[in-house]
Design an enzyme around this catalytic site. Structure first.
Site, short mmCIF file in Angstrom:
data_model
loop_
_atom_site.label_atom_id
_atom_site.label_comp_id
_atom_site.label_asym_id
_atom_site.label_seq_id
_atom_site.Cartn_x
_atom_site.Cartn_y
_atom_site.Cartn_z
N MET A 36 0.67 -1.33 0.08
CA MET A 36 -0.03 0.00 0.09
C MET A 36 0.81 1.21 0.11
O MET A 36 0.56 2.40 0.41
CB MET A 36 -0.72 -0.20 1.38
CG MET A 36 -1.77 -1.16 1.27
SD MET A 36 -3.24 -1.02 1.88
CE MET A 36 -3.00 -0.99 3.66
N HIS A 43 9.60 -3.11 3.26
CA HIS A 43 9.39 -3.58 1.83
C HIS A 43 10.58 -3.66 1.05
O HIS A 43 10.45 -4.48 0.07
CB HIS A 43 8.53 -2.28 1.19
CG HIS A 43 7.36 -2.08 1.94
ND1 HIS A 43 6.91 -0.77 2.74
CD2 HIS A 43 6.05 -2.76 1.94
CE1 HIS A 43 5.87 -0.69 3.03
NE2 HIS A 43 5.23 -1.88 2.65
N SER A 191 7.57 -0.17 10.17
CA SER A 191 6.20 -0.25 9.35
C SER A 191 5.83 1.38 9.10
O SER A 191 6.20 2.35 9.45
CB SER A 191 4.95 -0.41 10.76
OG SER A 191 3.88 0.34 10.36
N SER A 192 4.75 1.34 7.88
CA SER A 192 4.64 2.86 7.32
C SER A 192 3.92 3.75 8.61
O SER A 192 3.92 5.04 8.54
CB SER A 192 3.62 2.75 6.34
OG SER A 192 4.15 1.73 5.32
O1 PAF Z 1 0.10 -5.82 3.56
C1 PAF Z 1 -0.57 -4.89 2.73
O2 PAF Z 1 0.13 -3.86 2.38
C2 PAF Z 1 -1.98 -5.01 2.18
O3 PAF Z 1 -2.72 -5.74 3.15
C3 PAF Z 1 -1.89 -5.90 0.69
C4 PAF Z 1 -1.22 -7.08 0.92
C5 PAF Z 1 -1.09 -5.02 -0.22
C6 PAF Z 1 -3.16 -5.87 0.13
O4 PAF Z 1 -3.67 -4.49 -0.07
#
Ligand code: PAF
Length: 289
Positions: A36, A43, A191-192
């Site tokens: 997201m 990430h 975490s964001s």
């Molecule tokens: O973990 C996330 O960021 C979200 O739940 C995902 C897997 C991208 C689904 O929107």
């Protein structure tokens, strides 16, 4: 000087599906990292793993309204596309899928996915419908991206367990790769949402990981008084921080079932609500080892 990859941005689902259909015809191995956005070290770890093991890496950034409840932080969810694009280039992502909400949901969906197990515990119990939204958007994204491998952070252990079920039940020819949680020096999981902590809360937030580690130590020592242990740790978190514990649970993993006598693979998971951020974390370990 490092040379940045030029990540190609795709915003239209037809374009993405045509591209991946061609890539599949060429037997290219595709690694997919759904996110997201507001990308952080966690990430980056997923992207690095994907880059190392696939010929093509596709990243998606889509803040999925379907997985937010009516009182949740959809509008204030942090977004910074320019920075994310830079991260994508630095991590040598080939394609970045960045659709609008209208592109993904042109109308109210006529079909959605309902997750029936593993949802009445942890985040599922306080976020009704959340995992249905996650499973629905991932079903759509998996059809568009057609990946061989899909990468998820182990920090969202319940999400990993639910996605396992989705992939198995819907026969997606995809291998799920769960990547270890990336932590700050004091143990706080990246975490964001961490940017929403005040300075004071940020100092306190290391208590989440400390309480998980303390629970692990107790379980390894053979403590089987789980209710007392949970109550003690909840109390400690709330005394030593301004956060309110939403849950602290000890369950089997990956089935996420209640435990009578701790044994085998176990997850200790916590969610704490601070003023503007709800943080989650977990550790998974095997008591039979
Ligand atoms: O973990 C996330 O960021 C979200 O739940 C995902 C897997 C991208 C689904 O929107």
């Amino acid at each position: 000087m490092s040379i940045l990859t030029k990540t190609k941005i795709i915003t239209k689902k037809e374009e993405l599906q045509a591209l991946t259909t061609n890539l599949k015809k060429e037997h290219k191995v595709i690694g997919f990292v759904p996110t997201m956005g507001y990308l952080h070290e966690g990430h980056r770890a997923l992207l690095k793993e994907a880059r190392a093991n696939n010929e093509i890496v596709i990243l998606s950034i889509f803040v999925n309204p379907l997985q937010f409840g009516p009182t949740e932080d959809l509008d204030s969810y942090p977004r910074d596309f320019d920075r994310d694009l830079l991260v994508a280039c630095e991590e040598q992502v080939d394609y970045l899928f960045y659709p609008t909400v209208e592109e993904m949901y042109p109308d109210t969906p006529s079909v959605t996915v309902k997750v029936h197990t593993r949802t009445n515990v942890l985040c599922g119990s306080s976020r009704p419908g959340h995992f249905d939204g996650v499973a629905t958007v991932l079903t759509k994204l998996f059809h568009l991206v057609q990946p061989n491998h899909a990468y998820f952070g182990q920090k969202d252990a319940q999400q990993v367990a639910v996605v396992h079920g989705l992939i198995e039940d819907f026969h997606f020819p995809i291998k799920l790769i769960a990547v270890n949680t990336v932590r700050e020096e004091d143990g706080l999981a990246k975490s964001s949402r961490n940017v929403r902590l005040s300075q004071e809360e940020r100092k306190e937030a290391g208590i989440l990981y400390q309480s998980l580690a303390a629970a692990r130590e107790e379980l390894i020592k053979g403590n089987n008084q789980l209710d007392d242990l949970i109550a003690h740790l909840k109390d400690k978190v709330e005394k030593e921080s301004s956060g309110i514990v939403d849950y602290l649970e000890i369950l089997t993993y990956p089935a996420l079932e209640k435990i009578n006598q701790p044994s085998g693979k176990v997850i200790v998971a916590i969610a704490v609500q601070f003023k503007k951020a709800r943080l989650i974390d977990n550790i998974i370990f095997d008591l039979s080892m």
